[in-house]
Design a protein around this motif. Structure first.
Motif, mmCIF file in Angstrom:
data_model
loop_
_atom_site.group_PDB
_atom_site.id
_atom_site.type_symbol
_atom_site.label_atom_id
_atom_site.label_comp_id
_atom_site.label_asym_id
_atom_site.label_seq_id
_atom_site.Cartn_x
_atom_site.Cartn_y
_atom_site.Cartn_z
ATOM 1 N N ASP A 151 -2.606 1.673 -7.591
ATOM 2 C CA ASP A 151 -1.275 2.434 -7.615
ATOM 3 C C ASP A 151 -0.104 1.249 -7.502
ATOM 4 N N GLN A 179 -7.835 1.126 -4.980
ATOM 5 C CA GLN A 179 -7.068 2.144 -5.520
ATOM 6 C C GLN A 179 -5.645 1.930 -5.181
ATOM 7 N N GLN A 180 -5.461 1.592 -4.077
ATOM 8 C CA GLN A 180 -4.065 1.144 -3.538
ATOM 9 C C GLN A 180 -3.558 0.072 -4.154
ATOM 10 N N ALA A 234 0.805 -1.091 0.099
ATOM 11 C CA ALA A 234 0.060 -0.036 0.003
ATOM 12 C C ALA A 234 0.825 1.252 -0.031
ATOM 13 N N LEU A 254 -5.188 -3.616 1.267
ATOM 14 C CA LEU A 254 -5.180 -2.723 0.291
ATOM 15 C C LEU A 254 -6.618 -2.352 -0.196
#
Length: 292
Positions: free
Chosen positions: A66, A62-63, A31, A59
Motif C-alpha cells: 500500500d 499488504q501495508q 504503515a 509493516l
C-alpha cells in the motif's frame, strides 16, 4: 511535513557519505495511509537524496505494498523470468531471503541462493526493462548476526566527478541491459526458451538525465554491452565506470536492523547486498515502483 536529516555514516573504508545522498526520515509511519501531499513530499526528498532510511517500522506485506502503491504503479520485474516462488503471496512483492516456500532455510545448492548471490552484484532494479524501476523499498524482517549489509552508490556524484570531456563522450553512448546477463555470469543458465524470451533486452543511454536536473550514470550488472563497440571494449568500459562509481567516496553502507525500511531511486543509484552466512536466516522483502 516530512522531516529528513542527512546521514553522514561511513562505509567500511571510513569514507564520508556524500551529504546529499542519504536522508534519515524522522517520526514517519509507513504503515499509515499516504495522501497526495505526503507522496509529493517523499518524491521531493527522494529527488534531493536518492536514498531514504525509515527506522523502527512495522509493516505487513499488504501495508508495504500500500505504501509503495501510493508512490506509483508496482513492478513485477524478474518474476516474469524466474520460475514461480511466491512465499509472500504477492507477485509485486519480492522475497529477498534464503527461505523456501515453507519458510525454511534452503541449502547452499538451492537455486534461491543464486538469487542471493546475484544481489551481491552492483545493479539497478529492473534496468533490463522499459519502463525501468523508479523506487525500491526494502524492508527488514529478520537479519543475520553478521554480514548482509546493503551498499548504495551515488551515480550522480560519480558522473559529476568525471572530467568534462569524458562526460561529453559518455553522453553519446548507449548500453544494452539484459535480465539474464548477470545470472549467466554466475553460471545460472537453466532457463527455457519462454523464460529467456520473457523480457527482451532493452537499450538505455549510458548517462540519463534525472527529473531533478542532475545527470547520472546508468550502468550495473544488467548492462551487457555498449552499442557501437566490440563486446570486449564495451564491457571493459562498463567495468571501468563501475570501478570509478563504486569508490568509497560515493558509497553508503546500510547495516540492517529489523524494522528498517530503506527506499532508493533506481534512476540514480546502484546497490548491492553483502555476503552473509547462508545457514543464518535473512528475510527482507522489496516492493518496487515503475518509472511510469
Amino acid at each position: 511535513m516530512l522531516q529528513v536529516t542527512a546521514m553522514r555514516a561511513s562505509t567500511a573504508n571510513a569514507a564520508p557519505t556524500p551529504p546529499d545522498f542519504v536522508g534519515l526520515v524522522h517520526d514517519f509511519d509507513t504503515a499509515a495511509p499516504v495522501d497526495a501531499e505526503t507522496a509529493r513530499a517523499i518524491d521531493d526528498a527522494m529527488t534531493h537524496y536518492g536514498v531514504l532510511v525509515f527506522r523502527a517500522q512495522s509493516l505487513t506485506p499488504q501495508q508495504q505494498l500500500d505504501f509503495a502503491s501510493a508512490l506509483g504503479p508496482l513492478d513485477v520485474g524478474f518474476k516474469r523470468v524466474a520460475k514461480p516462488h511466491n512465499r509472500l503471496g504477492h507477485d509485486t512483492l519480492a522475497d529477498i531471503s534464503n527461505l523456501d516456500e515453507s519458510g525454511a532455510i534452503v541449502g547452499r545448492e538451492h537455486r534461491r541462493i543464486v538469487g542471493n548471490i546475484a544481489n551481491q552484484l552492483w545493479h539497478s532494479d529492473s534496468s533490463f526493462q522499459r519502463p525501468s524501476a523508479r523506487y525500491s523499498m526494502l524492508y527488514a524482517v529478520v537479519v543475520p548476526p553478521a554480514g548482509g549489509q546493503t551498499e548504495f552508490a551515488d551515480m550522480r556524484a560519480a558522473f559529476e566527478a568525471l572530467p568534462a570531456d569524458q562526460q561529453a563522450w559518455l553522453r553519446e553512448l548507449k548500453a544494452e541491459h539484459d535480465a539474464l546477463h548477470s545470472r549467466f555470469l554466475l553460471g545460472d543458465t537453466e532457463y527455457d526458451a519462454a523464460q529467456r524470451a520473457a523480457i527482451a533486452p532493452t537499450v538505455w543511454p549510458l548517462v540519463r538525465q534525472h527529473p531533478g536536473g542532475r545527470s547520472s550514470l546508468f550502468i550495473g550488472a544488467h548492462a551487457s554491452r555498449i552499442l557501437g563497440m566490440t563486446i570486449a571494449e564495451g564491457r571493459m568500459l562498463l567495468l571501468d565506470l563501475l570501478e570509478h562509481a563504486t569508490q568509497p567516496a560515493f558509497v553508503y553502507r546500510h547495516t540492517w536492523q529489523p524494522g528498517d525500511l530503506v527506499m532508493w531511486d533506481n534512476r540514480c543509484t546502484l546497490h548491492r547486498g553483502r555476503r552473509f552466512d547462508f545457514s543464518q536466516r535473512r528475510e527482507l522483502r522489496r516492493a518496487t515502483t515503475l518509472d511510469a
